[in-house]
Write a protein that holds these residues in place. Sequence first.
Motif, PDB file in Angstrom:
ATOM      1  N   VAL A 178      42.187 128.119 106.043  1.00  0.00           N
ATOM      2  CA  VAL A 178      42.027 127.062 105.046  1.00  0.00           C
ATOM      3  C   VAL A 178      40.923 127.444 104.056  1.00  0.00           C
ATOM      4  N   ARG A 179      39.853 128.019 104.564  1.00  0.00           N
ATOM      5  CA  ARG A 179      38.718 128.358 103.712  1.00  0.00           C
ATOM      6  C   ARG A 179      38.982 129.593 102.840  1.00  0.00           C
ATOM      7  N   HIS A 180      39.652 130.613 103.405  1.00  0.00           N
ATOM      8  CA  HIS A 180      39.766 131.903 102.717  1.00  0.00           C
ATOM      9  C   HIS A 180      41.196 132.316 102.371  1.00  0.00           C
ATOM     10  N   GLY A 181      42.183 131.620 102.898  1.00  0.00           N
ATOM     11  CA  GLY A 181      43.564 132.078 102.774  1.00  0.00           C
ATOM     12  C   GLY A 181      44.120 132.108 101.375  1.00  0.00           C
ATOM     13  N   ASP A 182      43.644 131.229 100.497  1.00  0.00           N
ATOM     14  CA  ASP A 182      44.169 131.189  99.131  1.00  0.00           C
ATOM     15  C   ASP A 182      43.531 132.221  98.217  1.00  0.00           C
ATOM     16  N   ALA A 183      42.476 132.859  98.684  1.00  0.00           N
ATOM     17  CA  ALA A 183      41.782 133.831  97.845  1.00  0.00           C
ATOM     18  C   ALA A 183      42.602 135.116  97.751  1.00  0.00           C
ATOM     19  N   PRO A 184      42.750 135.647  96.541  1.00  0.00           N
ATOM     20  CA  PRO A 184      43.403 136.955  96.406  1.00  0.00           C
ATOM     21  C   PRO A 184      42.437 138.055  96.807  1.00  0.00           C
ATOM     22  N   TYR A 185      42.978 139.199  97.200  1.00  0.00           N
ATOM     23  CA  TYR A 185      42.122 140.360  97.383  1.00  0.00           C
ATOM     24  C   TYR A 185      41.617 140.766  96.011  1.00  0.00           C
ATOM     25  N   GLU A 186      40.334 141.037  95.888  1.00  0.00           N
ATOM     26  CA  GLU A 186      39.718 141.252  94.587  1.00  0.00           C
ATOM     27  C   GLU A 186      39.516 142.731  94.277  1.00  0.00           C
ATOM     28  N   GLY A 187      39.236 143.024  93.028  1.00  0.00           N
ATOM     29  CA  GLY A 187      38.874 144.365  92.590  1.00  0.00           C
ATOM     30  C   GLY A 187      39.947 145.379  92.930  1.00  0.00           C
ATOM     31  N   ALA A 188      39.536 146.533  93.436  1.00  0.00           N
ATOM     32  CA  ALA A 188      40.474 147.596  93.779  1.00  0.00           C
ATOM     33  C   ALA A 188      41.359 147.209  94.970  1.00  0.00           C
ATOM     34  N   ARG A 189      40.969 146.172  95.707  1.00  0.00           N
ATOM     35  CA  ARG A 189      41.770 145.707  96.842  1.00  0.00           C
ATOM     36  C   ARG A 189      42.790 144.649  96.423  1.00  0.00           C
ATOM     37  N   ARG A 190      42.916 144.365  95.154  1.00  0.00           N
ATOM     38  CA  ARG A 190      43.779 143.291  94.676  1.00  0.00           C
ATOM     39  C   ARG A 190      45.230 143.533  95.046  1.00  0.00           C
ATOM     40  N   GLU A 191      45.855 142.498  95.565  1.00  0.00           N
ATOM     41  CA  GLU A 191      47.279 142.494  95.863  1.00  0.00           C
ATOM     42  C   GLU A 191      47.918 141.361  95.059  1.00  0.00           C
ATOM     43  N   ALA A 192      49.236 141.330  95.034  1.00  0.00           N
ATOM     44  CA  ALA A 192      49.953 140.341  94.222  1.00  0.00           C
ATOM     45  C   ALA A 192      50.063 138.983  94.903  1.00  0.00           C
ATOM     46  N   ILE A 193      49.616 138.879  96.140  1.00  0.00           N
ATOM     47  CA  ILE A 193      49.716 137.627  96.883  1.00  0.00           C
ATOM     48  C   ILE A 193      48.382 137.300  97.537  1.00  0.00           C
ATOM     49  N   SER A 194      48.263 136.074  98.036  1.00  0.00           N
ATOM     50  CA  SER A 194      47.024 135.658  98.697  1.00  0.00           C
ATOM     51  C   SER A 194      46.979 136.187 100.130  1.00  0.00           C
ATOM     52  N   ALA A 195      45.817 136.079 100.724  1.00  0.00           N
ATOM     53  CA  ALA A 195      45.636 136.510 102.115  1.00  0.00           C
ATOM     54  C   ALA A 195      46.534 135.712 103.065  1.00  0.00           C
ATOM     55  N   LEU A 196      46.662 134.402 102.832  1.00  0.00           N
ATOM     56  CA  LEU A 196      47.525 133.583 103.687  1.00  0.00           C
ATOM     57  C   LEU A 196      48.984 133.981 103.516  1.00  0.00           C
ATOM     58  N   GLU A 197      49.435 134.145 102.275  1.00  0.00           N
ATOM     59  CA  GLU A 197      50.821 134.562 102.047  1.00  0.00           C
ATOM     60  C   GLU A 197      51.103 135.890 102.743  1.00  0.00           C
ATOM     61  N   HIS A 198      50.150 136.807 102.676  1.00  0.00           N
ATOM     62  CA  HIS A 198      50.305 138.111 103.324  1.00  0.00           C
ATOM     63  C   HIS A 198      50.437 137.956 104.840  1.00  0.00           C
ATOM     64  N   ALA A 199      49.581 137.146 105.447  1.00  0.00           N
ATOM     65  CA  ALA A 199      49.636 136.931 106.896  1.00  0.00           C
ATOM     66  C   ALA A 199      50.960 136.295 107.310  1.00  0.00           C
ATOM     67  N   LEU A 200      51.397 135.287 106.564  1.00  0.00           N
ATOM     68  CA  LEU A 200      52.661 134.611 106.885  1.00  0.00           C
ATOM     69  C   LEU A 200      53.843 135.566 106.751  1.00  0.00           C
TER      70      LEU A 200
END
Length: 198
Positions: A12-34
Amino acid sequence: MDIVERIEQLFVRHGDAPYEGARREAISALEHALQCAQLAEWANADESLVAAAFLHDVGHFLAAEAIARDDRVDDRHEDLALPFLSAGFDASVTEPVRLHVQAKRFLVRVDEHYARQLSPASQHSLALQGGPMDDDQLAAFEALPFARDAVQLRRWDDLAKEPGRRTPSLDWYLALLRDVRERPFLDSKTGIGATSVA
């Protein structure tokens, strides 16, 4: 606090955050885990490996709470996750999580096509994580009990980056985590089981 409640809190706290900088992905951390967990389910993986697929990057959340993220430094999220997850799950969950970064290094070494399909973020982190394995590292990795599960998890990890894909909800996988935590542990190599006391 129960570990599944703590995991929910982290997502809930971190899942909506995108990976930033050179680690940036097209989806959020939660979307990736799901997506990663869904791919494991589609492959008929056992519940422990589905749980590992869902939890494989939870160490990034722990790192974010402990230190400021720096793209030039590997946060060793797989190692940060181990003591946290070991408080509630057995090795069938924790070891594929711990080994999924090494599995990337393994695949780059053994599969000549693998590195070309990595996202730019994964290519960046590969360099920070040590690059392809050498001969000794390769042999040591292959001998580990959960190496095969970690390699499969790694392949789902690489595929779980599709914007807009429909998946089951966070609650669906939190329920699965509760089921995995409550069932008896059965060692896949020995067949010897025990009821978890975690």
